[in-house]
Design an enzyme around this catalytic site. Structure first.
Site, PDB file in Angstrom:
ATOM      1  N   LYS A 176     -11.182 -19.906  39.408  1.00  0.00           N
ATOM      2  CA  LYS A 176     -11.907 -20.716  40.401  1.00  0.00           C
ATOM      3  C   LYS A 176     -11.014 -21.859  40.901  1.00  0.00           C
ATOM      4  CE  LYS A 176     -15.813 -18.536  40.530  1.00  0.00           C
ATOM      5  NZ  LYS A 176     -16.133 -17.730  41.726  1.00  0.00           N
ATOM      6  N   TYR A 235     -11.419 -17.277  33.680  1.00  0.00           N
ATOM      7  CA  TYR A 235     -12.426 -17.320  34.741  1.00  0.00           C
ATOM      8  C   TYR A 235     -12.397 -18.685  35.437  1.00  0.00           C
ATOM      9  CZ  TYR A 235     -16.903 -18.747  36.636  1.00  0.00           C
ATOM     10  OH  TYR A 235     -17.868 -19.305  37.437  1.00  0.00           O
ATOM     11  N   SER A 284     -17.254 -23.461  41.147  1.00  0.00           N
ATOM     12  CA  SER A 284     -18.061 -23.769  39.967  1.00  0.00           C
ATOM     13  C   SER A 284     -17.748 -25.164  39.446  1.00  0.00           C
ATOM     14  CB  SER A 284     -17.743 -22.744  38.879  1.00  0.00           C
ATOM     15  OG  SER A 284     -18.269 -23.152  37.637  1.00  0.00           O
TER      16      SER A 284
HETATM   17  C1  UD1 Z   1     -21.160 -20.899  31.892  1.00  0.00           C
HETATM   18  C2  UD1 Z   1     -19.696 -21.095  32.098  1.00  0.00           C
HETATM   19  C3  UD1 Z   1     -19.439 -21.634  33.462  1.00  0.00           C
HETATM   20  C4  UD1 Z   1     -19.996 -20.685  34.487  1.00  0.00           C
HETATM   21  C5  UD1 Z   1     -21.467 -20.458  34.223  1.00  0.00           C
HETATM   22  C6  UD1 Z   1     -21.904 -19.385  35.181  1.00  0.00           C
HETATM   23  C7  UD1 Z   1     -18.835 -21.560  29.840  1.00  0.00           C
HETATM   24  C8  UD1 Z   1     -18.110 -22.528  28.988  1.00  0.00           C
HETATM   25  N1  UD1 Z   1     -19.143 -21.954  31.082  1.00  0.00           N
HETATM   26  O1  UD1 Z   1     -21.768 -22.169  31.948  1.00  0.00           O
HETATM   27  O2  UD1 Z   1     -18.069 -21.763  33.689  1.00  0.00           O
HETATM   28  O3  UD1 Z   1     -19.798 -21.189  35.770  1.00  0.00           O
HETATM   29  O4  UD1 Z   1     -21.677 -20.053  32.880  1.00  0.00           O
HETATM   30  O5  UD1 Z   1     -23.024 -18.760  34.809  1.00  0.00           O
HETATM   31  O6  UD1 Z   1     -19.138 -20.474  29.404  1.00  0.00           O
HETATM   32  N2  UD1 Z   1     -26.685 -21.550  25.215  1.00  0.00           N
HETATM   33  C9  UD1 Z   1     -27.337 -21.364  24.024  1.00  0.00           C
HETATM   34  N3  UD1 Z   1     -27.624 -20.085  23.632  1.00  0.00           N
HETATM   35  C10 UD1 Z   1     -27.286 -18.994  24.378  1.00  0.00           C
HETATM   36  C11 UD1 Z   1     -26.628 -19.187  25.606  1.00  0.00           C
HETATM   37  C12 UD1 Z   1     -26.334 -20.481  25.992  1.00  0.00           C
HETATM   38  O7  UD1 Z   1     -27.656 -22.312  23.315  1.00  0.00           O
HETATM   39  O8  UD1 Z   1     -27.556 -17.854  23.949  1.00  0.00           O
HETATM   40  C13 UD1 Z   1     -26.389 -22.923  25.660  1.00  0.00           C
HETATM   41  C14 UD1 Z   1     -24.910 -23.168  25.876  1.00  0.00           C
HETATM   42  O9  UD1 Z   1     -24.281 -23.575  24.710  1.00  0.00           O
HETATM   43  C15 UD1 Z   1     -24.964 -24.247  26.960  1.00  0.00           C
HETATM   44  C16 UD1 Z   1     -26.220 -23.933  27.745  1.00  0.00           C
HETATM   45  O10 UD1 Z   1     -27.008 -23.100  26.903  1.00  0.00           O
HETATM   46  O11 UD1 Z   1     -25.117 -25.510  26.368  1.00  0.00           O
HETATM   47  C17 UD1 Z   1     -25.941 -23.192  29.028  1.00  0.00           C
HETATM   48  O12 UD1 Z   1     -25.124 -22.081  28.747  1.00  0.00           O
HETATM   49  P1  UD1 Z   1     -24.762 -20.973  29.844  1.00  0.00           P
HETATM   50  O13 UD1 Z   1     -26.000 -20.508  30.507  1.00  0.00           O
HETATM   51  O14 UD1 Z   1     -23.894 -19.955  29.193  1.00  0.00           O
HETATM   52  O15 UD1 Z   1     -23.951 -21.777  30.949  1.00  0.00           O
HETATM   53  P2  UD1 Z   1     -22.653 -22.704  30.780  1.00  0.00           P
HETATM   54  O16 UD1 Z   1     -21.977 -22.469  29.503  1.00  0.00           O
HETATM   55  O17 UD1 Z   1     -23.031 -24.088  31.131  1.00  0.00           O
END
Ligand code: UD1
Length: 335
Positions: free
Chosen positions: A154, A150, A125
């Site tokens: 990795k 997690y 990742s």
């Molecule tokens: C997350 C993990 C990452 C993992 C990946 C796998 C963290 C810090 N990182 O990535 O290690 O490999 O998932 O799936 O958790 N967001 C919102 N509202 C929501 C959900 C997300 O605004 O309800 C935003 C988050 O703040 C982020 C973006 O959407 O900026 C993507 O979020 P997400 O899909 O959870 O992925 P990551 O956090 O990038």
């Protein structure tokens, strides 16, 4: 016909990779303990490709079961997806994460050593980079201390593979995925979050479907053009194809080193608001969302420099964010 073992082959990325492997003429053997998926994914794969993969239901932590599997099956390559993957949960039950994600790996590598097997692909990742100092992120960016058990699992897994390759001379590739999203064009397989989704896209599609009342956008004060965080969202089918490219590199002995690492992303960053806008456009729905505070542990921006994968794997993401969001929406509508 080359035989490929896919661990976690009934999961989100695993199932899409199984389909692409079968499309490319590989024979697939799946090990999955169904801890985060359901058995009907096997039938869905079969209905897409018209080929039923061999399926073995056991836990990779069970050393004897792993030995038994390799006693009765020869494989030409292994793609290892099986792992726990929820960042938030890993903070609460770190020991379960370390035990599952590390013992499963070492059990497989031990058998590879004993049997002189080679050609191992690991599901890593971009989380290993943390907030990188430079964007886009190349494979030379330093690996930073992990934000979660997690993420640390990795990082540790990559180190274990590198040490094992050095000592035992087999060949391996780690693929560092950016943010995998989307679903198969058939809408027969896709992401199946258990409980409340933590990741952005399943939360969006469930909100649009009326399962969730409202999407929270975590933070609008990031130093980005619209203030929301930026990620590199890659269509899961493109990601699946990157595994075929990596596998062929191993099988054809095209590696420059016995252990190699590649970023797998699109190279393009999208903000949370851009994703929401694109989703509203392709789904022709209005999304109910509100801006809230930042989510702890989140970084500002991450997107891949994909030059190495483009040049060495001869692979490149072909599908757009819109393609992925539409596929995710079509999949959601079947649930
Ligand atoms: C997350 C993990 C990452 C993992 C990946 C796998 C963290 C810090 N990182 O990535 O290690 O490999 O998932 O799936 O958790 N967001 C919102 N509202 C929501 C959900 C997300 O605004 O309800 C935003 C988050 O703040 C982020 C973006 O959407 O900026 C993507 O979020 P997400 O899909 O959870 O992925 P990551 O956090 O990038």
């Amino acid at each position: 016909m080359k035989k490929i073992l896919v661990t976690g082959g009934l999961g989100f990325i695993g199932s899409h990779t199984v389909v692409e492997l079968q499309n490319e003429g590989f024979e697939v053997l799946i090990i999955d303990n169904l801890s985060n998926t359901t058995i009907d994914v096997l039938d869905k794969i079969t209905s897409i490709t018209q080929i039923k993969p061999s399926f073995f239901n056991f836990d990779l932590k069970d050393k004897t079961a792993v030995q038994d599997f390799f006693n009765s099956n020869d494989v030409d390559g292994i793609i290892h997806f099986a792992a726990y993957k929820a960042v938030g949960e890993s903070v609460h039950i770190p020991l379960d994460y370390y035990e599952n994600n590390i013992i499963s790996l070492t059990n497989i590598l031990q058998e590879m050593k004993v049997r002189n097997l080679s050609n191992f692909i690991f599901s890593s990742s971009c989380t290993v980079y943390g907030q990188a100092d430079e964007l886009p992120i190349t494979e030379n960016a330093p690996v930073k201390p992990a934000e979660s058990p997690y993420g640390n699992s990795k990082k540790i897994n990559e180190e274990i593979i590198a040490d094992a390759v050095k000592a035992h001379k087999f060949k391996a590739i780690s693929l560092r995925y950016f943010n995998p999203i989307g679903a198969h064009a058939s809408a027969k397989i896709g992401e199946l979050p258990i409980g409340v989704p933590q990741n952005l896209i399943p939360f969006i599609t469930q909100t649009a479907a009326g399962i969730r009342h409202e999407l929270s956008v975590f933070g609008s004060d990031y130093p980005t053009p619209d203030g929301t965080a930026i990620r590199d969202y890659i269509h899961v089918v493109d990601l699946a194809k990157a595994h075929i490219a990596a596998l062929n590199r191993l099988l054809k002995n095209q590696q420059k080193n016995n252990y190699e690492v590649f970023n797998v992303g699109t190279g393009k960053g999208s903000s949370v608001l851009e994703v929401i806008n694109a989703f509203e456009k392709v789904s022709k729905t209005k999304l109910n969302y509100k801006i809230v505070g930042r989510r702890s542990g989140d970084i500002t921006a991450a997107y891949a420099d994909t030059t190495l994968a483009n040049n060495e794997l001869k692979w490149k993401a072909e599908l757009s964010l819109e393609d992925a969001l539409l596929a995710a929406w079509n999949w959601q509508k079947t649930l």
